[in-house]
Design a protein around this motif. Structure first.
Motif, mmCIF file in Angstrom:
data_model
loop_
_atom_site.group_PDB
_atom_site.id
_atom_site.type_symbol
_atom_site.label_atom_id
_atom_site.label_comp_id
_atom_site.label_asym_id
_atom_site.label_seq_id
_atom_site.Cartn_x
_atom_site.Cartn_y
_atom_site.Cartn_z
ATOM 1 N N TYR A 45 -6.940 2.400 5.660
ATOM 2 C CA TYR A 45 -6.842 3.427 5.465
ATOM 3 C C TYR A 45 -8.348 4.163 5.844
ATOM 4 O O TYR A 45 -8.450 5.342 6.459
ATOM 5 C CB TYR A 45 -6.917 3.790 3.708
ATOM 6 C CG TYR A 45 -6.922 5.192 3.374
ATOM 7 C CD1 TYR A 45 -6.084 6.209 3.811
ATOM 8 C CD2 TYR A 45 -7.611 5.784 2.059
ATOM 9 C CE1 TYR A 45 -5.937 7.311 3.141
ATOM 10 C CE2 TYR A 45 -7.580 6.857 1.560
ATOM 11 C CZ TYR A 45 -6.562 7.648 2.100
ATOM 12 O OH TYR A 45 -6.617 9.116 1.568
ATOM 13 N N SER A 64 -4.431 8.089 -6.128
ATOM 14 C CA SER A 64 -3.040 7.816 -5.959
ATOM 15 C C SER A 64 -2.761 6.319 -5.750
ATOM 16 O O SER A 64 -1.946 5.622 -6.303
ATOM 17 C CB SER A 64 -2.182 8.840 -4.841
ATOM 18 O OG SER A 64 -2.122 9.989 -5.119
ATOM 19 N N TYR A 65 -3.389 6.000 -4.689
ATOM 20 C CA TYR A 65 -3.159 4.528 -4.193
ATOM 21 C C TYR A 65 -3.692 3.615 -5.453
ATOM 22 O O TYR A 65 -3.145 2.701 -5.589
ATOM 23 C CB TYR A 65 -4.199 4.264 -2.841
ATOM 24 C CG TYR A 65 -4.267 2.749 -2.414
ATOM 25 C CD1 TYR A 65 -2.881 1.948 -2.170
ATOM 26 C CD2 TYR A 65 -5.479 2.331 -2.419
ATOM 27 C CE1 TYR A 65 -3.143 0.700 -1.983
ATOM 28 C CE2 TYR A 65 -5.729 0.860 -2.078
ATOM 29 C CZ TYR A 65 -4.292 0.129 -1.853
ATOM 30 O OH TYR A 65 -4.461 -1.136 -1.439
ATOM 31 N N SER A 104 2.553 1.481 -3.513
ATOM 32 C CA SER A 104 1.470 1.948 -4.531
ATOM 33 C C SER A 104 1.005 3.697 -4.280
ATOM 34 O O SER A 104 0.976 4.187 -5.041
ATOM 35 C CB SER A 104 0.171 1.230 -4.186
ATOM 36 O OG SER A 104 0.627 -0.133 -4.617
ATOM 37 N N TYR A 105 0.898 3.920 -3.051
ATOM 38 C CA TYR A 105 0.413 5.345 -2.611
ATOM 39 C C TYR A 105 1.592 6.154 -3.189
ATOM 40 O O TYR A 105 1.400 7.146 -3.888
ATOM 41 C CB TYR A 105 0.223 5.534 -1.156
ATOM 42 C CG TYR A 105 0.160 6.954 -0.743
ATOM 43 C CD1 TYR A 105 -0.928 7.729 -1.345
ATOM 44 C CD2 TYR A 105 1.004 7.464 0.164
ATOM 45 C CE1 TYR A 105 -1.168 9.128 -1.026
ATOM 46 C CE2 TYR A 105 0.848 8.714 0.533
ATOM 47 C CZ TYR A 105 -0.159 9.662 0.094
ATOM 48 O OH TYR A 105 -0.390 11.051 0.298
ATOM 49 N N GLY A 131 0.889 -1.216 0.014
ATOM 50 C CA GLY A 131 -0.071 -0.112 0.101
ATOM 51 C C GLY A 131 0.788 1.189 -0.182
ATOM 52 O O GLY A 131 0.677 2.159 -0.732
ATOM 53 N N PHE A 132 1.891 1.261 0.978
ATOM 54 C CA PHE A 132 2.764 2.438 0.923
ATOM 55 C C PHE A 132 3.256 2.872 -0.626
ATOM 56 O O PHE A 132 3.361 3.840 -0.973
ATOM 57 C CB PHE A 132 3.758 2.168 2.074
ATOM 58 C CG PHE A 132 4.564 3.394 2.282
ATOM 59 C CD1 PHE A 132 4.192 4.658 2.266
ATOM 60 C CD2 PHE A 132 5.979 3.099 2.852
ATOM 61 C CE1 PHE A 132 4.747 5.829 2.789
ATOM 62 C CE2 PHE A 132 6.684 4.420 3.144
ATOM 63 C CZ PHE A 132 6.134 5.200 3.073
ATOM 64 N N PHE A 190 -1.242 1.075 -7.519
ATOM 65 C CA PHE A 190 -1.475 -0.318 -7.163
ATOM 66 C C PHE A 190 -1.597 -0.891 -8.536
ATOM 67 O O PHE A 190 -0.973 -1.861 -8.965
ATOM 68 C CB PHE A 190 -2.737 -0.742 -6.271
ATOM 69 C CG PHE A 190 -2.912 -2.061 -5.713
ATOM 70 C CD1 PHE A 190 -2.274 -2.163 -4.646
ATOM 71 C CD2 PHE A 190 -3.109 -3.001 -6.465
ATOM 72 C CE1 PHE A 190 -2.319 -3.418 -3.917
ATOM 73 C CE2 PHE A 190 -3.349 -4.312 -5.974
ATOM 74 C CZ PHE A 190 -2.970 -4.598 -4.535
ATOM 75 N N TYR A 246 -3.381 6.945 6.949
ATOM 76 C CA TYR A 246 -2.766 5.587 6.908
ATOM 77 C C TYR A 246 -2.368 5.300 8.051
ATOM 78 O O TYR A 246 -2.550 4.031 8.593
ATOM 79 C CB TYR A 246 -2.277 5.644 5.575
ATOM 80 C CG TYR A 246 -1.827 4.295 5.328
ATOM 81 C CD1 TYR A 246 -2.684 3.329 5.097
ATOM 82 C CD2 TYR A 246 -0.490 3.983 4.867
ATOM 83 C CE1 TYR A 246 -2.384 2.075 4.554
ATOM 84 C CE2 TYR A 246 -0.142 2.747 4.390
ATOM 85 C CZ TYR A 246 -1.055 1.745 4.065
ATOM 86 O OH TYR A 246 -0.763 0.574 3.757
ATOM 87 N N VAL A 250 -5.414 -2.915 2.702
ATOM 88 C CA VAL A 250 -4.748 -1.595 2.818
ATOM 89 C C VAL A 250 -6.043 -0.402 2.963
ATOM 90 O O VAL A 250 -6.075 0.563 3.620
ATOM 91 C CB VAL A 250 -3.737 -1.551 1.709
ATOM 92 C CG1 VAL A 250 -3.358 0.106 1.424
ATOM 93 C CG2 VAL A 250 -2.627 -2.130 1.669
ATOM 94 N N LEU A 251 -7.011 -0.776 2.185
ATOM 95 C CA LEU A 251 -8.030 -0.011 1.939
ATOM 96 C C LEU A 251 -8.756 0.155 3.454
ATOM 97 O O LEU A 251 -9.209 1.095 3.925
ATOM 98 C CB LEU A 251 -9.089 -0.542 1.044
ATOM 99 C CG LEU A 251 -9.812 0.591 0.345
ATOM 100 C CD1 LEU A 251 -9.069 1.697 -0.180
ATOM 101 C CD2 LEU A 251 -10.706 -0.029 -1.013
ATOM 102 N N GLY A 272 -5.321 10.881 -2.097
ATOM 103 C CA GLY A 272 -4.823 9.692 -1.824
ATOM 104 C C GLY A 272 -5.268 8.364 -2.327
ATOM 105 O O GLY A 272 -4.675 7.349 -2.729
#
Lengths: 187, 187
Positions: B180, B149-150, A149-150, A146-147, B154, A180, B176-177, B146
DNA sequence: TGCAAAAACTAATACCATTAGTTTATTATA
DNA sequence: TATAATAAACTAATGGTATTAGTTTTTGCA
């Protein structure tokens, strides 16, 4: 061993990176690079496996610079502070080297051993940084994905002018990261 | 008005998208597209402003498909469920149309009115979906950035084979979602 | 001094986008 | 219905690109 000294792989790759950063990645051609170096384009084949090979070398070089830069930024920090430092260093690299960054995350041959090694090193830095949170291994992998990807998405969209108002992007970067991290601390 | 009927912009763009998805985006050339359509490549200039114009049309087409797909997925849902639906639809599109997706988020001319309109529509969907959380406007913008971007990061990393083990990527996406969203609920 | 190797070179090929000018078919009009 | 205008195809030509093959030159070493 080497006739016509003065032209080696690092020189070539750095010249190509400069073209990428100042003129954009589609201006990185064997023709333009050869002209910049004062040679004829077929001579480049003595150092690099064609355009594809050049792009791979650029990706490796970029990944190396990025990893080093992040390693420096993280020095002496840990936890949330380290996470924010990684994000800041990542964005700083992408902004300072827009062309090189674009080539870095677009390896034409991701199977290359050297490229894979640097990519793994970058992942390891993040995994290591997350260690203090005491997450189990699977969750750590998810969070690192996730990090990454972000960060990549953010850098990529910003570079393409995808964020409307340019003044608050750094604020967005931090706010989202904090959100996050709050989620991370609560799970 | 139109002689030689049977070849119009949608036909051209769909054929180009098919090449992009099956053979990769660097195989999308005026030469290959003309061959697929059974015409000579200069004839394409009657419909499209060269290769650059073709890529812009592909970006618009892709953005339109993506936005429609997300709109469908979100139907009747709200809150966290809607967020997850958006993410799932986004990834489904990127996986079903790898070449077209890559071209979608790489508009050569992001200033184009039509492209900008579809891009704004996609942002609006996300802003609207976040309305139920009652965030103030600035934070909403940050969170949407965010989220975008994610998702883009991804999809982009997955497409390049950047995630080591391919079996757990959907799990990563959700985990991850959720992290978040937990952070969002606590801020 | 001479030999081998590496790195430059020239020449040629094939593919690509693009422009200019021409032909052809369709639509609209007289 | 015949004709003129128009849009969309075409051919021909140009310039840029990567790439390969074969040649020359320079350097380091025996």
């Amino acid at each position: 061993m080497s006739p016509r000294i003065g032209l080696d792989l690092p020189t070539i790759v750095e010249a190509a990176a400069e073209i990428a950063d100042t003129s954009g990645i589609e201006e990185v051609t064997l023709a333009s690079l050869a002209q910049k170096l004062g040679i004829r384009s077929p001579s480049l084949y003595n150092h690099v496996n064609g355009l594809k090979g050049l792009r791979l070398q650029l990706a490796i070089y970029g990944l190396k610079l990025l990893t080093e830069s992040i390693n420096d930024a993280i020095n002496g920090k840990s936890g949330d502070e380290a996470i924010h430092a990684i994000a800041a260093a990542y964005m700083a690299f992408a902004r300072a080297h827009p062309g090189l960054y674009e080539l870095t995350l677009r390896a034409p041959d991701a199977d290359d051993v050297e490229y894979a090694a640097y990519a793994q090193a970058l992942v390891n830095i993040m995994v290591e940084t997350l260690r203090v949170y005491g997450l189990d291994y699977d969750l750590t992998i998810h969070i690192v994905r996730g990090f990454r990807s972000y960060l990549h998405g953010f850098a990529s969209i910003e570079q393409k002018g995808g964020f409307g108002m340019p003044q608050a992007v750094d604020e967005s970067l931090k706010q989202v990261l904090n959100t996050y991290l709050i989620g991370l601390h609560h799970s």
